[in-house]
Design a protein around this motif. Structure first.
Motif, PDB file in Angstrom:
ATOM      1  N   GLY A   1     138.427 -60.274  -7.027  1.00  0.00           N
ATOM      2  CA  GLY A   1     139.875 -61.409  -7.417  1.00  0.00           C
ATOM      3  C   GLY A   1     139.855 -62.387  -8.643  1.00  0.00           C
ATOM      4  O   GLY A   1     140.806 -63.100  -8.711  1.00  0.00           O
ATOM      5  N   THR A   2     138.449 -62.645  -8.582  1.00  0.00           N
ATOM      6  CA  THR A   2     138.127 -63.248 -10.297  1.00  0.00           C
ATOM      7  C   THR A   2     138.256 -62.721 -11.407  1.00  0.00           C
ATOM      8  O   THR A   2     138.438 -61.275 -11.715  1.00  0.00           O
ATOM      9  CB  THR A   2     137.154 -64.289 -10.357  1.00  0.00           C
ATOM     10  N   TYR A   3     138.227 -63.347 -12.480  1.00  0.00           N
ATOM     11  CA  TYR A   3     138.016 -62.459 -13.895  1.00  0.00           C
ATOM     12  C   TYR A   3     137.518 -63.380 -15.285  1.00  0.00           C
ATOM     13  O   TYR A   3     137.308 -64.384 -14.938  1.00  0.00           O
ATOM     14  CB  TYR A   3     140.313 -63.243 -14.506  1.00  0.00           C
ATOM     15  N   ILE A   4     137.470 -62.640 -15.933  1.00  0.00           N
ATOM     16  CA  ILE A   4     135.831 -63.066 -17.464  1.00  0.00           C
ATOM     17  C   ILE A   4     137.450 -63.586 -18.580  1.00  0.00           C
ATOM     18  O   ILE A   4     137.602 -61.994 -19.005  1.00  0.00           O
ATOM     19  CB  ILE A   4     135.137 -61.960 -17.482  1.00  0.00           C
ATOM     20  N   ALA A   5     137.507 -63.763 -19.313  1.00  0.00           N
ATOM     21  CA  ALA A   5     138.355 -64.229 -20.148  1.00  0.00           C
ATOM     22  C   ALA A   5     136.913 -64.257 -21.624  1.00  0.00           C
ATOM     23  O   ALA A   5     135.854 -65.190 -21.311  1.00  0.00           O
ATOM     24  CB  ALA A   5     138.551 -65.726 -20.206  1.00  0.00           C
ATOM     25  N   VAL A   6     137.346 -63.616 -22.859  1.00  0.00           N
ATOM     26  CA  VAL A   6     136.253 -63.459 -23.307  1.00  0.00           C
ATOM     27  C   VAL A   6     136.777 -64.005 -24.848  1.00  0.00           C
ATOM     28  O   VAL A   6     137.608 -63.434 -25.403  1.00  0.00           O
ATOM     29  CB  VAL A   6     136.375 -62.348 -24.427  1.00  0.00           C
TER      30      VAL A   6
ATOM     31  N   ILE B   1     139.721 -60.251 -20.574  1.00  0.00           N
ATOM     32  CA  ILE B   1     139.615 -59.173 -20.401  1.00  0.00           C
ATOM     33  C   ILE B   1     139.614 -58.485 -19.185  1.00  0.00           C
ATOM     34  O   ILE B   1     139.728 -56.862 -19.003  1.00  0.00           O
ATOM     35  CB  ILE B   1     138.367 -59.057 -21.454  1.00  0.00           C
ATOM     36  N   TYR B   2     138.470 -58.859 -18.172  1.00  0.00           N
ATOM     37  CA  TYR B   2     137.755 -58.373 -17.635  1.00  0.00           C
ATOM     38  C   TYR B   2     139.009 -58.907 -16.032  1.00  0.00           C
ATOM     39  O   TYR B   2     138.958 -59.922 -15.819  1.00  0.00           O
ATOM     40  CB  TYR B   2     137.009 -58.217 -17.017  1.00  0.00           C
ATOM     41  N   GLU B   3     139.118 -57.535 -14.787  1.00  0.00           N
ATOM     42  CA  GLU B   3     139.227 -58.132 -13.506  1.00  0.00           C
ATOM     43  C   GLU B   3     137.952 -57.865 -12.434  1.00  0.00           C
ATOM     44  O   GLU B   3     137.866 -57.216 -12.361  1.00  0.00           O
ATOM     45  CB  GLU B   3     140.336 -57.655 -12.856  1.00  0.00           C
ATOM     46  N   CYS B   4     137.602 -58.627 -11.574  1.00  0.00           N
ATOM     47  CA  CYS B   4     136.860 -59.070 -10.910  1.00  0.00           C
ATOM     48  C   CYS B   4     137.381 -58.360  -9.614  1.00  0.00           C
ATOM     49  O   CYS B   4     138.089 -58.542  -9.271  1.00  0.00           O
ATOM     50  CB  CYS B   4     135.569 -60.047 -10.676  1.00  0.00           C
ATOM     51  N   VAL B   5     136.567 -56.598  -9.511  1.00  0.00           N
ATOM     52  CA  VAL B   5     137.592 -56.216  -8.336  1.00  0.00           C
ATOM     53  C   VAL B   5     136.037 -54.958  -7.372  1.00  0.00           C
ATOM     54  O   VAL B   5     134.681 -54.729  -7.480  1.00  0.00           O
ATOM     55  CB  VAL B   5     137.894 -54.987  -8.787  1.00  0.00           C
ATOM     56  N   ALA B   6     136.596 -55.289  -5.917  1.00  0.00           N
ATOM     57  CA  ALA B   6     135.333 -54.755  -5.042  1.00  0.00           C
ATOM     58  C   ALA B   6     135.345 -53.530  -5.040  1.00  0.00           C
ATOM     59  O   ALA B   6     135.799 -52.369  -4.929  1.00  0.00           O
ATOM     60  CB  ALA B   6     135.278 -56.125  -3.639  1.00  0.00           C
ATOM     61  N   GLY B   7     133.938 -53.012  -4.926  1.00  0.00           N
ATOM     62  CA  GLY B   7     133.790 -51.180  -4.137  1.00  0.00           C
ATOM     63  C   GLY B   7     132.971 -51.231  -5.133  1.00  0.00           C
ATOM     64  O   GLY B   7     132.315 -49.611  -5.400  1.00  0.00           O
TER      65      GLY B   7
ATOM     66  N   VAL C   1     130.744 -55.645  -6.798  1.00  0.00           N
ATOM     67  CA  VAL C   1     131.808 -56.153  -7.433  1.00  0.00           C
ATOM     68  C   VAL C   1     131.544 -55.398  -8.719  1.00  0.00           C
ATOM     69  O   VAL C   1     130.965 -55.340  -9.278  1.00  0.00           O
ATOM     70  CB  VAL C   1     132.248 -57.750  -7.463  1.00  0.00           C
ATOM     71  N   LYS C   2     133.006 -54.749  -9.049  1.00  0.00           N
ATOM     72  CA  LYS C   2     132.162 -54.885 -10.833  1.00  0.00           C
ATOM     73  C   LYS C   2     133.764 -55.137 -11.532  1.00  0.00           C
ATOM     74  O   LYS C   2     134.537 -55.527 -11.073  1.00  0.00           O
ATOM     75  CB  LYS C   2     132.693 -52.920 -10.364  1.00  0.00           C
ATOM     76  N   ALA C   3     134.149 -55.040 -12.872  1.00  0.00           N
ATOM     77  CA  ALA C   3     134.224 -55.379 -13.474  1.00  0.00           C
ATOM     78  C   ALA C   3     135.675 -53.975 -14.110  1.00  0.00           C
ATOM     79  O   ALA C   3     134.560 -52.772 -14.625  1.00  0.00           O
ATOM     80  CB  ALA C   3     133.954 -55.765 -14.837  1.00  0.00           C
ATOM     81  N   GLN C   4     137.128 -54.366 -14.385  1.00  0.00           N
ATOM     82  CA  GLN C   4     137.968 -53.223 -15.343  1.00  0.00           C
ATOM     83  C   GLN C   4     138.589 -54.294 -15.478  1.00  0.00           C
ATOM     84  O   GLN C   4     139.280 -54.897 -15.476  1.00  0.00           O
ATOM     85  CB  GLN C   4     138.106 -52.426 -14.077  1.00  0.00           C
ATOM     86  N   PRO C   5     139.255 -53.651 -17.223  1.00  0.00           N
ATOM     87  CA  PRO C   5     139.902 -54.285 -17.990  1.00  0.00           C
ATOM     88  C   PRO C   5     140.956 -54.317 -17.454  1.00  0.00           C
ATOM     89  O   PRO C   5     142.203 -53.765 -16.169  1.00  0.00           O
ATOM     90  CB  PRO C   5     140.318 -53.029 -18.429  1.00  0.00           C
ATOM     91  N   PHE C   6     141.402 -55.372 -17.541  1.00  0.00           N
ATOM     92  CA  PHE C   6     143.160 -56.355 -17.663  1.00  0.00           C
ATOM     93  C   PHE C   6     144.191 -56.111 -18.736  1.00  0.00           C
ATOM     94  O   PHE C   6     144.287 -56.974 -19.125  1.00  0.00           O
ATOM     95  CB  PHE C   6     142.213 -57.927 -16.557  1.00  0.00           C
TER      96      PHE C   6
END
Length: 235
Positions: free
Chosen positions: A113-118, A123-129, A184-189
């Motif tokens: 549920g957190t996000y990464i900015a570049v 750019i990325y949304e952190c998603v469980a699984g 938790v993995k990152a996926q394009p937001f």
């Protein structure tokens, strides 16, 4: 005897000039711009009780105003760049809901549920699984133009978008392989927006498309990273 002569001047909202544009074919006063993009931090705001990240808007209303201002300026630049001059600027209506996001430091997803900015863009949304042994999802270039860059999800390496010094092209630099933690993995937001522009006089299809390309370039300067070329549809 004094004779008075009156001149009636009527100013109508018509096209003053449209030099340098293809003025043939279908025309319309209204066009729809479809935008698929990664949002600038200013188009987002933090959830309650979460610290504001530099560059984010404080509230949803402020983020909306930033979007409206950027679109107005982008359309104005698009008209000027294509030598299209109107007495009355086009009216704009857009459909976009600024997301409430918690931006985390670093380049690795650790919390769902957190996000990464570049470089000022989310750019990325952190998603469980995700698998704990998988590298962080990244981005790969599928096409680079002055008007924008298409980005697709990748699972073999982590790369981030950056602009070269002269600002002409988006370039991508690989990051070291990082293992996702806690499943938790990152996926394009990726975000989407529809903008309806209505002019005071009909413009031809190629004029609208030229405006669209200029709008895309103007928005890129605001740290909006396009996921696909802007689409233009006459209404």
């Amino acid at each position: 005897m004094t004779i008075k002569i009156y001149f009636l001047v009527i100013i109508s909202p018509v096209l003053v000039s449209s030099c340098g544009s293809d003025v043939t074919g279908t025309s319309s006063t209204t066009a729809e711009f479809g935008i698929s993009f990664f949002a600038p931090l200013a188009y987002t705001y933090p959830p309650p009780d979460v610290d504001l990240v530099p560059g984010q808007s404080l509230t949803k209303d402020i983020a909306n105003r930033v979007v409206q201002t950027d679109l107005d300026l982008a359309i104005a630049k698009g008209l000027t760049a294509n030598q299209i001059y109107l007495y009355i600027p086009p009216t704009l209506n857009f459909t976009f809901t600024p997301p409430s996001v918690q931006i985390v430091d670093g380049e690795v997803c650790e919390t769902d549920g957190t996000y990464i900015a570049v470089s000022g863009t989310v750019i990325y949304e952190c998603v469980a699984g995700g698998s704990t042994s998988s590298p962080v999802s990244g981005a790969t270039v599928t096409g680079t133009t002055n008007a924008g860059t298409t980005i697709q999800a990748s699972t073999d390496a982590s790369t981030i978008p950056t602009k070269d010094p002269n600002g002409e092209h988006e370039k991508f630099h690989a990051l070291p392989r990082r293992r996702a933690t806690s499943g938790v993995k990152a996926q394009p937001f990726v975000q989407s927006m529809t903008v309806i522009a209505t002019a005071s006089q009909p413009l031809y299809e190629n004029q609208w498309k030229s405006i669209g390309r200029s709008v895309q370039q103007a928005l890129e300067d605001k740290k909006l990273l396009f996921n696909d070329e802007i689409s233009v549809l006459l209404l």
